[in-house]
Design an enzyme around this catalytic site. Structure first.
Site, PDB file in Angstrom:
ATOM      1  N   CYS A  42       3.746  -2.919 -10.211  1.00  0.00           N
ATOM      2  CA  CYS A  42       4.889  -3.189 -11.081  1.00  0.00           C
ATOM      3  C   CYS A  42       6.045  -2.307 -10.625  1.00  0.00           C
ATOM      4  CB  CYS A  42       4.545  -2.882 -12.532  1.00  0.00           C
ATOM      5  SG  CYS A  42       3.324  -3.984 -13.268  1.00  0.00           S
ATOM      6  N   SER A  43       7.260  -2.638 -11.058  1.00  0.00           N
ATOM      7  CA  SER A  43       8.375  -1.769 -10.669  1.00  0.00           C
ATOM      8  C   SER A  43       8.154  -0.350 -11.174  1.00  0.00           C
ATOM      9  CB  SER A  43       9.705  -2.329 -11.177  1.00  0.00           C
ATOM     10  OG  SER A  43       9.683  -2.502 -12.576  1.00  0.00           O
ATOM     11  N   GLU A  44       7.502  -0.188 -12.345  1.00  0.00           N
ATOM     12  CA  GLU A  44       7.106   1.142 -12.814  1.00  0.00           C
ATOM     13  C   GLU A  44       5.767   1.079 -13.521  1.00  0.00           C
ATOM     14  OE1 GLU A  44      10.972   2.780 -11.778  1.00  0.00           O
ATOM     15  OE2 GLU A  44      10.556   0.950 -12.876  1.00  0.00           O
ATOM     16  N   THR A  45       4.986   2.133 -13.315  1.00  0.00           N
ATOM     17  CA  THR A  45       3.783   2.376 -14.102  1.00  0.00           C
ATOM     18  C   THR A  45       4.001   3.662 -14.878  1.00  0.00           C
ATOM     19  OG1 THR A  45       2.320   1.255 -12.540  1.00  0.00           O
ATOM     20  CG2 THR A  45       1.301   2.828 -14.031  1.00  0.00           C
ATOM     21  N   HIS A  71      12.562   0.714 -19.180  1.00  0.00           N
ATOM     22  CA  HIS A  71      11.662  -0.366 -19.595  1.00  0.00           C
ATOM     23  C   HIS A  71      10.226   0.117 -19.737  1.00  0.00           C
ATOM     24  CE1 HIS A  71      10.383  -0.915 -15.365  1.00  0.00           C
ATOM     25  NE2 HIS A  71       9.428  -1.703 -15.829  1.00  0.00           N
TER      26      HIS A  71
END
Length: 259
Positions: A42-45, A71
């Site tokens: 994902c773009s961020e974890t 987010h």
């Protein structure tokens, strides 16, 4: 160890920005967290660990840890409330960018972030060539470049040269304009190839910079924004003197267990 996928800044599954949220049962090494973030892709974890003063929160892209992520913070708060891990109406997150509070109001989550002010600056050659469109304004904050262009159609139709943008010395490149839709005040897109994200679907942290910029231009403290990625997402902003409240919705799309 439980892990979730949450679509943030939307009330519909498979829209907004997906973030992974990992609930840690013990402190884990940075290398392990980076490997998990790479695996989740994902773009961020987000990684959460309960401490006496609140929840320690760290954010990793598939390639690197970042100092601020909106987010994945929204996704983290959503999971803590949805899974009934937290029963309070306000959560305190302890982060690399200082304390961040999240407050729940029905199906909206309001998050208190630091402002990230952009200062006007000359654009580097890689930015000019990478975007390939005329600029109305270029500024740089602690984290990102901010570029205003002529109108919403330029933002929507932008096809950047990501190879060139990868060489711009910054976390992200925010491209914005006034909205052509009266329902919103401004639109944006956000490109972060230097940290492994070609285009981020909906970027809360970018609005820490976009909020004060458009507040000054529109003379309006309360703003509504839409990010024009393929998945799209909407945000409500309330800009203060030193902080900004970023509000959004979220929906869980996956639950699992790390082995």
């Amino acid at each position: 160890m439980n892990i979730f996928i949450v679509d943030a800044f939307t009330n519909r599954p498979y829209r907004g920005n997906p973030a992974a949220v990992c609930l840690l049962d013990t402190i884990r090494p940075d290398e392990w967290m980076q490997q998990v973030a790479n695996e989740m892709n994902c773009s961020e974890t987000a990684f959460l660990y309960k401490e006496p003063e609140g929840y320690r929160l760290r954010w990793f892209t598939p390639q690197a840890e970042v100092d601020l992520c909106g987010h994945a913070t929204l996704a983290s708060a959503h999971i803590l409330w949805e899974e009934k891990i937290c029963t309070e109406t306000e959560i305190s997150f302890l982060t690399k960018s200082g304390p961040i509070a999240a407050r729940k109001e029905r199906d909206w989550i309001h998050m208190d972030f630091p402002l990230e002010i952009a200062s006007e600056c000359p654009p580097p050659r890689e930015l000019i060539e990478g975007l390939g469109v005329p600029f109305a304004y270029v500024g740089k904050s602690r984290l990102d470049y901010l570029v205003e262009v002529e109108n919403e159609e330029v933002v929507r139709n932008l096809k950047p040269d990501l190879h060139r943008l990868k060489n711009v010395d910054t976390n992200g490149i925010i491209v914005t304009s006034k909205s052509g839709n009266p329902e919103y005040d401004f639109v944006s897109r956000c490109f972060c190839p230097a940290i492994g994200i070609d285009e981020d679907p909906v970027t809360g942290a970018a609005h820490c910079c976009l909020g004060p910029y458009w507040m000054r231009k529109l003379n309006r403290r309360h703003l509504k924004a839409v990010q024009l990625s393929a998945r799209q997402g909407t945000l409500r902003l309330s800009v203060g003197q030193e902080r900004i409240t970023i509000s959004g919705q979220a929906v869980t799309t996956m639950k699992g267990v790390l082995v």
